[in-house]
Design a protein around this motif. Sequence first.
Motif, PDB file in Angstrom:
ATOM      1  N   ARG A 120     -93.109 -12.072 -22.395  1.00 57.37           N
ATOM      2  CA  ARG A 120     -92.967 -10.714 -22.106  1.00 57.37           C
ATOM      3  C   ARG A 120     -94.112  -9.979 -23.556  1.00 57.37           C
ATOM      4  O   ARG A 120     -93.439  -9.257 -23.769  1.00 57.37           O
ATOM      5  CB  ARG A 120     -92.210 -10.087 -21.540  1.00 57.37           C
ATOM      6  N   VAL A 165     -85.381 -16.574 -17.775  1.00 56.38           N
ATOM      7  CA  VAL A 165     -83.669 -15.002 -17.329  1.00 56.38           C
ATOM      8  C   VAL A 165     -83.380 -15.280 -18.865  1.00 56.38           C
ATOM      9  O   VAL A 165     -82.479 -15.862 -19.753  1.00 56.38           O
ATOM     10  CB  VAL A 165     -82.361 -15.198 -16.951  1.00 56.38           C
ATOM     11  N   LYS A 171     -82.549  -5.955 -14.226  1.00 59.05           N
ATOM     12  CA  LYS A 171     -82.947  -6.795 -15.452  1.00 59.05           C
ATOM     13  C   LYS A 171     -82.987  -5.030 -15.910  1.00 59.05           C
ATOM     14  O   LYS A 171     -82.604  -3.507 -15.679  1.00 59.05           O
ATOM     15  CB  LYS A 171     -84.315  -5.933 -14.759  1.00 59.05           C
ATOM     16  N   LEU A 178     -78.182  -8.714 -18.114  1.00 55.07           N
ATOM     17  CA  LEU A 178     -79.251  -9.128 -18.387  1.00 55.07           C
ATOM     18  C   LEU A 178     -80.510  -8.997 -18.635  1.00 55.07           C
ATOM     19  O   LEU A 178     -80.986  -7.272 -18.663  1.00 55.07           O
ATOM     20  CB  LEU A 178     -79.781  -9.771 -16.760  1.00 55.07           C
ATOM     21  N   ASP A 228     -83.887  -9.372 -19.607  1.00 58.85           N
ATOM     22  CA  ASP A 228     -84.820  -9.276 -19.033  1.00 58.85           C
ATOM     23  C   ASP A 228     -85.281 -10.682 -18.682  1.00 58.85           C
ATOM     24  O   ASP A 228     -84.816 -11.831 -18.412  1.00 58.85           O
ATOM     25  CB  ASP A 228     -86.226  -9.120 -19.943  1.00 58.85           C
ATOM     26  N   TRP A 229     -86.808 -10.922 -17.556  1.00 59.22           N
ATOM     27  CA  TRP A 229     -87.069 -12.448 -17.495  1.00 59.22           C
ATOM     28  C   TRP A 229     -88.326 -12.641 -16.685  1.00 59.22           C
ATOM     29  O   TRP A 229     -89.016 -11.227 -17.077  1.00 59.22           O
ATOM     30  CB  TRP A 229     -86.470 -12.215 -15.534  1.00 59.22           C
ATOM     31  N   MET A 270     -82.380 -10.576  -9.971  1.00 57.96           N
ATOM     32  CA  MET A 270     -82.552 -10.326 -10.787  1.00 57.96           C
ATOM     33  C   MET A 270     -83.504  -8.749 -11.485  1.00 57.96           C
ATOM     34  O   MET A 270     -83.280  -8.287 -11.887  1.00 57.96           O
ATOM     35  CB  MET A 270     -83.457 -11.672 -11.035  1.00 57.96           C
ATOM     36  N   ARG A 271     -84.290  -8.341 -10.592  1.00 62.72           N
ATOM     37  CA  ARG A 271     -84.802  -7.244 -10.296  1.00 62.72           C
ATOM     38  C   ARG A 271     -84.270  -5.785 -10.878  1.00 62.72           C
ATOM     39  O   ARG A 271     -83.985  -5.317 -10.840  1.00 62.72           O
ATOM     40  CB  ARG A 271     -85.726  -7.265  -8.752  1.00 62.72           C
ATOM     41  N   TYR A 316     -80.472 -13.016 -21.811  1.00 57.89           N
ATOM     42  CA  TYR A 316     -79.156 -12.035 -21.657  1.00 57.89           C
ATOM     43  C   TYR A 316     -78.722 -11.806 -22.931  1.00 57.89           C
ATOM     44  O   TYR A 316     -79.630 -12.773 -23.556  1.00 57.89           O
ATOM     45  CB  TYR A 316     -78.134 -13.342 -20.799  1.00 57.89           C
TER      46      TYR A 316
END
Length: 284
Positions: free
Chosen positions: A43, A125, A97, A107, A109-110, A93-94, A127
């Motif tokens: 990212r 992932v 996030k 969490l 970001d991923w 995950m979405r 954390y």
Amino acid sequence: MAEAATETRAAPAPVSAAPAQPAPAAAPPVEPPRASSSFIVVRDRFTIYCDKPIPSLDMPNATAYEVSDRKQEGRPLYALVVKPEMPPRISVMRTLKGAEIPNLLQLVDWGVADWPPADRKCVIVIYHRPMGGRVMDSMSASFKRVPDHLFAKNIIKPLSDALVELASKGITHRAIRPDNLYYMDEARTRMVLGDCVTSVPAHDQPVSVEPIESGMATAAGRGAGNFPDDMYAFGATLLMLAVGRDTLQGVPNEEITRRKVAMGSYGTLAADERAPVVVLECLR
């Protein structure tokens, strides 16, 4: 008869050929840029160090590595790199996030990136790092029992609040077990639920903490389940924490299921141990 005048001219000198110019050397092929073998960036923000694993934070289907945040230096983070053969819970995950759910490992970001150690793309992932480490290092480890008068305040209340919040978002955790609980602070006073996205639901759960029906299914086919499935795993985990260990270590899965059917879950999990009254009230 007059003779025709003749003009004598010298034959033109032969034109020498210009020396051949050497052909220009072919430009070397341009290789596409490659990720560094020691780190990658996810990212455009999170630097993940491939040569700095954190074995104490590994999950059954994901490996932990150190992370630095380019926008917030010193922020305590770590990354879980999911094994390529394991499909993670992308939809969960979405939803999670950036969500700050109390008493759940955050969490941050991923993303999907080229991972040099595997030489392929992997799901990664990120954390918030639990500074106090795991509550129990493994299911075969023992646990220093929390005093009875603090059990409800320090364990039952915060973790049950996290489960209720997840349920309100339509999410089941499906990875509640003693070795997936963490202390967020170094003083080891704040306990949180751990990762629930780096494998398919309940894939890594021991049969001891799964309901009978789910425990009899194949690990990959247990499914997302529902809130009662999480509460069963939560109750089994509380009982193990209360007695300080998993009393069923070394017992075959088939025998665990047989005992649950014949003796009930509490009798099977408690074995010869005696749980505190506060836990008994909760399990009822």
